[in-house]
Motif scaffolding. Structure first.
Motif, short mmCIF file in Angstrom:
data_model
loop_
_atom_site.label_atom_id
_atom_site.label_comp_id
_atom_site.label_asym_id
_atom_site.label_seq_id
_atom_site.Cartn_x
_atom_site.Cartn_y
_atom_site.Cartn_z
N ASP A 29 0.78 -1.19 0.32
CA ASP A 29 -0.04 0.00 -0.11
C ASP A 29 0.83 1.36 -0.02
O ASP A 29 0.46 2.22 -0.65
N CYS A 30 1.78 1.54 0.75
CA CYS A 30 2.70 2.42 0.81
C CYS A 30 3.49 2.77 -0.50
O CYS A 30 3.32 3.94 -0.82
N LEU A 31 3.89 1.55 -1.10
CA LEU A 31 4.59 1.69 -2.30
C LEU A 31 3.68 2.19 -3.55
O LEU A 31 4.09 2.90 -4.52
N LYS A 32 2.61 1.73 -3.51
CA LYS A 32 1.51 2.13 -4.41
C LYS A 32 1.02 3.65 -4.48
O LYS A 32 0.73 4.24 -5.23
N ASN A 33 1.06 3.99 -3.07
CA ASN A 33 0.73 5.51 -2.97
C ASN A 33 2.03 6.37 -2.92
O ASN A 33 1.96 7.36 -2.00
N LYS A 34 2.90 5.93 -3.40
CA LYS A 34 4.35 6.69 -3.71
C LYS A 34 5.08 7.02 -2.61
O LYS A 34 5.71 8.05 -2.26
N GLY A 35 4.85 6.26 -1.52
CA GLY A 35 5.69 6.30 -0.13
C GLY A 35 7.00 5.63 -0.35
O GLY A 35 7.35 4.99 -1.23
N LYS A 36 7.75 5.53 0.70
CA LYS A 36 8.83 4.89 0.75
C LYS A 36 9.04 3.86 2.10
O LYS A 36 8.36 4.04 2.86
N ILE A 37 10.07 3.11 2.08
CA ILE A 37 10.26 2.19 3.17
C ILE A 37 11.49 2.64 3.74
O ILE A 37 12.54 2.52 2.96
N LEU A 38 11.49 2.80 4.91
CA LEU A 38 13.05 3.01 5.71
C LEU A 38 13.14 1.89 6.54
O LEU A 38 12.14 1.49 7.33
N ALA A 63 18.81 -4.80 6.76
CA ALA A 63 18.16 -3.78 6.30
C ALA A 63 18.72 -3.38 5.01
O ALA A 63 17.93 -2.98 4.02
N GLN A 64 19.89 -3.13 4.84
CA GLN A 64 20.71 -3.03 3.58
C GLN A 64 20.19 -3.83 2.40
O GLN A 64 19.93 -3.65 1.39
N HIS A 65 20.24 -5.25 2.70
CA HIS A 65 20.00 -6.28 1.82
C HIS A 65 18.61 -6.08 1.48
O HIS A 65 18.46 -6.09 0.03
N ILE A 66 17.55 -6.05 2.12
CA ILE A 66 16.17 -6.03 1.89
C ILE A 66 15.90 -4.52 1.21
O ILE A 66 15.21 -4.46 0.03
N ALA A 67 16.47 -3.68 1.39
CA ALA A 67 16.53 -2.18 0.69
C ALA A 67 16.98 -2.41 -0.69
O ALA A 67 16.30 -1.93 -1.72
N ALA A 68 18.19 -2.91 -0.69
CA ALA A 68 18.60 -3.52 -2.27
C ALA A 68 17.91 -4.09 -2.96
O ALA A 68 17.58 -3.78 -4.14
N GLU A 69 17.19 -5.19 -2.44
CA GLU A 69 16.25 -5.99 -3.03
C GLU A 69 15.00 -5.28 -3.67
O GLU A 69 14.35 -5.48 -4.86
N LEU A 70 14.47 -4.07 -2.87
CA LEU A 70 13.48 -3.36 -3.57
C LEU A 70 13.99 -2.17 -4.33
O LEU A 70 13.34 -2.16 -5.44
N VAL A 71 15.05 -1.55 -4.08
CA VAL A 71 15.67 -0.65 -5.28
C VAL A 71 16.16 -1.27 -6.55
O VAL A 71 15.69 -0.58 -7.57
N GLY A 72 16.55 -2.31 -6.27
CA GLY A 72 17.22 -3.18 -7.59
C GLY A 72 16.05 -3.90 -8.06
O GLY A 72 15.04 -3.37 -8.68
N LYS A 97 10.14 -1.91 -11.98
CA LYS A 97 10.70 -0.55 -11.70
C LYS A 97 11.22 -0.66 -10.40
O LYS A 97 10.94 -1.10 -9.47
N GLY A 98 12.19 0.33 -10.26
CA GLY A 98 12.84 0.43 -8.79
C GLY A 98 11.97 0.85 -7.94
O GLY A 98 10.96 2.10 -8.22
N LEU A 99 11.85 0.61 -6.46
CA LEU A 99 10.86 0.76 -5.77
C LEU A 99 11.48 1.63 -4.41
O LEU A 99 12.95 1.47 -4.22
N SER A 100 11.10 2.74 -4.00
CA SER A 100 11.53 3.45 -2.80
C SER A 100 11.93 2.93 -1.44
O SER A 100 10.88 2.69 -0.73
#
Length: 188
Positions: free
Chosen positions: A36-45, A56-65, A72-75
């Motif tokens: 829901d967050c990503l569909k509404n143009k939000g980001k995940i920290l 945390a770094q691994h999961i963020a990389a999976e989303l951005v990459g 598409k890349g996700l925030s």
């Protein structure tokens, strides 16, 4: 050596089986919150200490990459990667607020903040989750043992019911990958 190797794998499998049975609902809720967050143009920290910082770094990389599917890349941002911010905040204010200060600066209402702690008791992670709630973010915890303070703060706290830090960390990355797979399916 062979007996130690077999024991490590067996302990992993036992923890995975016990975890799968106890976390399906909070895991599904966490995935829905992220989608829901990503569909509404939000980001995940995301953030945590030590091995949890690496997760945390691994999961963020999976989303951005990407995780498995081309999309598409996700925030997503791991708050553990900016050494200048970490050392500046730690030096000027104390290590207890290295994540809190970054959440205060970077998070907006309806973003998702994911704190990772094997016991749900890391003070700097807890402080950041509390600030995120005040901002209006959805808050997710990846924890272990009995869930600790995360139980009081998180919209979804995914608890690996184990006392073994290594097993908890192994499950956290599996949980992160599962969330990434569910997100991937929504964005491909």
């Amino acid at each position: 050596m062979q007996s130690i190797i077999k024991n490590e794998f067996n302990q992993h499998l036992l923890t995975a089986k016990a975890t799968m049975e106890s976390i399906s609902e909070p895991l599904e809720e966490a995935a829905k919150i992220c989608i829901d967050c990503l569909k509404n143009k939000g980001k995940i920290l995301l953030f945590g200490n030590g091995g949890s910082a690496a997760d945390a770094q691994h999961i963020a990389a999976e989303l951005v990459g990407r995780y498995k599917n081309e999309r598409k890349g996700l925030s997503a941002i791991a708050l553990t990667t900016d050494t200048s911010a970490l050392t500046c905040i730690g030096n000027d204010y104390g290590y207890d607020i290295v994540f809190e200060r970054q959440v205060e600066a970077l998070a907006y209402k309806n973003d998702v903040v994911i704190g990772i702690s094997t016991g749900g008791t890391s003070i700097n992670v807890i402080k950041a989750l509390v600030v995120a709630k005040k901002i209006g973010c959805k808050v997710i915890g990846l924890s272990g043992r009995d869930g600790g303070e995360f139980n009081k703060i998180c919209d979804a706290n995914i608890i690996v019911q184990s006392e073994d830090t290594a097993r908890i960390q192994e499950m956290h990355i599996l949980i992160g990958h599962t969330i990434c797979q569910l997100i991937d399916l929504e964005f491909t």
